[in-house]
Design a protein around this motif. Structure first.
Motif, PDB file in Angstrom:
ATOM      1  N   ILE A  29      10.970  38.708 100.240  1.00 34.43           N
ATOM      2  CA  ILE A  29      11.277  39.059  98.866  1.00 34.43           C
ATOM      3  C   ILE A  29      10.703  40.450  98.637  1.00 34.43           C
ATOM      4  O   ILE A  29       9.513  40.681  98.847  1.00 34.43           O
ATOM      5  CB  ILE A  29      10.714  38.031  97.866  1.00 34.43           C
ATOM      6  CG1 ILE A  29      11.371  36.669  98.102  1.00 34.43           C
ATOM      7  CG2 ILE A  29      10.944  38.503  96.429  1.00 34.43           C
ATOM      8  CD1 ILE A  29      10.825  35.547  97.250  1.00 34.43           C
ATOM      9  N   LEU A  30      11.595  41.363  98.255  1.00 30.42           N
ATOM     10  CA  LEU A  30      11.226  42.756  98.044  1.00 30.42           C
ATOM     11  C   LEU A  30      11.178  43.048  96.552  1.00 30.42           C
ATOM     12  O   LEU A  30      11.862  42.403  95.764  1.00 30.42           O
ATOM     13  CB  LEU A  30      12.242  43.673  98.718  1.00 30.42           C
ATOM     14  CG  LEU A  30      12.538  43.381 100.193  1.00 30.42           C
ATOM     15  CD1 LEU A  30      13.633  44.291 100.699  1.00 30.42           C
ATOM     16  CD2 LEU A  30      11.284  43.503 101.035  1.00 30.42           C
ATOM     17  N   LEU A  31      10.384  44.052  96.172  1.00 31.57           N
ATOM     18  CA  LEU A  31      10.150  44.396  94.780  1.00 31.57           C
ATOM     19  C   LEU A  31      10.445  45.872  94.546  1.00 31.57           C
ATOM     20  O   LEU A  31      10.141  46.714  95.387  1.00 31.57           O
ATOM     21  CB  LEU A  31       8.679  44.118  94.437  1.00 31.57           C
ATOM     22  CG  LEU A  31       8.181  44.485  93.056  1.00 31.57           C
ATOM     23  CD1 LEU A  31       8.716  43.504  92.021  1.00 31.57           C
ATOM     24  CD2 LEU A  31       6.657  44.479  93.043  1.00 31.57           C
ATOM     25  N   ALA A  32      11.050  46.181  93.383  1.00 35.17           N
ATOM     26  CA  ALA A  32      11.259  47.575  92.976  1.00 35.17           C
ATOM     27  C   ALA A  32      11.199  47.643  91.464  1.00 35.17           C
ATOM     28  O   ALA A  32      11.507  46.671  90.766  1.00 35.17           O
ATOM     29  CB  ALA A  32      12.612  48.095  93.459  1.00 35.17           C
ATOM     30  N   ALA A  33      10.801  48.793  90.956  1.00 42.03           N
ATOM     31  CA  ALA A  33      10.847  49.013  89.515  1.00 42.03           C
ATOM     32  C   ALA A  33      12.306  48.909  89.074  1.00 42.03           C
ATOM     33  O   ALA A  33      13.207  49.373  89.772  1.00 42.03           O
ATOM     34  CB  ALA A  33      10.270  50.386  89.176  1.00 42.03           C
ATOM     35  N   ALA A  34      12.542  48.274  87.922  1.00 40.17           N
ATOM     36  CA  ALA A  34      13.920  48.065  87.452  1.00 40.17           C
ATOM     37  C   ALA A  34      14.681  49.375  87.304  1.00 40.17           C
ATOM     38  O   ALA A  34      15.901  49.402  87.444  1.00 40.17           O
ATOM     39  CB  ALA A  34      13.908  47.295  86.135  1.00 40.17           C
TER      40      ALA A  34
END
Length: 187
Positions: A29-34
């Motif tokens: 699961i990867l995360l990025a600023a919207a």
């Protein structure tokens, strides 16, 4: 296969990459600023299968299901991390979805019940579990959630167990019925 959830403005978005199969390797699961979806970074990276990620309405938490314990359980993790991860489900759970207000997490238990976990505090913790109703509905087979909650947080959209490939959506059926166009009202 990818599963993407866009978070609220100013918050975070998540992307699950990799297939659902016998091995969870490469499935993270990867995360990025919207506002900056071109810069994803790993958030949950472990050899277990991880499916159905969802970002809370306030953008402060991630929920997902993982089989790292030997069966699927529902987990909650603060965004953007790090922070303590919380197991939400009891004795198995999958396909978590947030209530529109973000104070309740709904999930499907391994005992075929629709559950509600009420959340509170910082970090978030479960303060109450409720069994809402029996889950006699079709479950996801591909690691993507196939149910949803209405904006009221009290009604759900689920797929019946004997469904063919056809989907029928009736909008404003009370008004159609009042005009004599809707036929019999559902019981």
């Amino acid at each position: 296969m990818f599963d993407f959830r866009l978070g609220p403005a100013g918050g975070w978005s998540v992307l699950r990459q990799g297939g659902v199969g016998a091995s969870g390797s490469g499935q993270d699961i990867l995360l990025a600023a919207a506002e900056s979806l071109s810069r994803f970074r790993p958030l949950v990276a472990a050899p277990a299968l991880k499916v159905t990620p969802d970002v809370s309405p306030d953008g402060r938490s991630l929920t997902y299901a993982s089989d790292e314990s030997g069966r699927y359980e529902v987990y909650l993790q603060p965004l953007p991390g790090p922070g303590p991860r919380l197991q939400v489900s009891i004795a198995g759970g999958s396909e978590p979805i947030w209530s529109p207000q973000g104070r309740t997490l709904f999930y499907r238990s391994s005992q075929r019940q629709i559950m509600a976990a009420r959340l509170d505090g910082t970090p978030r913790r479960v303060v109450q579990w409720d069994t809402l109703f029996a889950d006699r509905f079709l479950r996801s087979g591909g690691g993507i959630s196939n149910w949803s909650v209405f904006p009221s947080g009290r009604e759900f959209l689920l797929i019946g167990g004997g469904v063919s490939g056809d989907v029928k959506l009736i909008v404003n059926w009370p008004q159609l019925s009042a005009l004599g166009l809707g036929g019999r009202q559902p019981q």
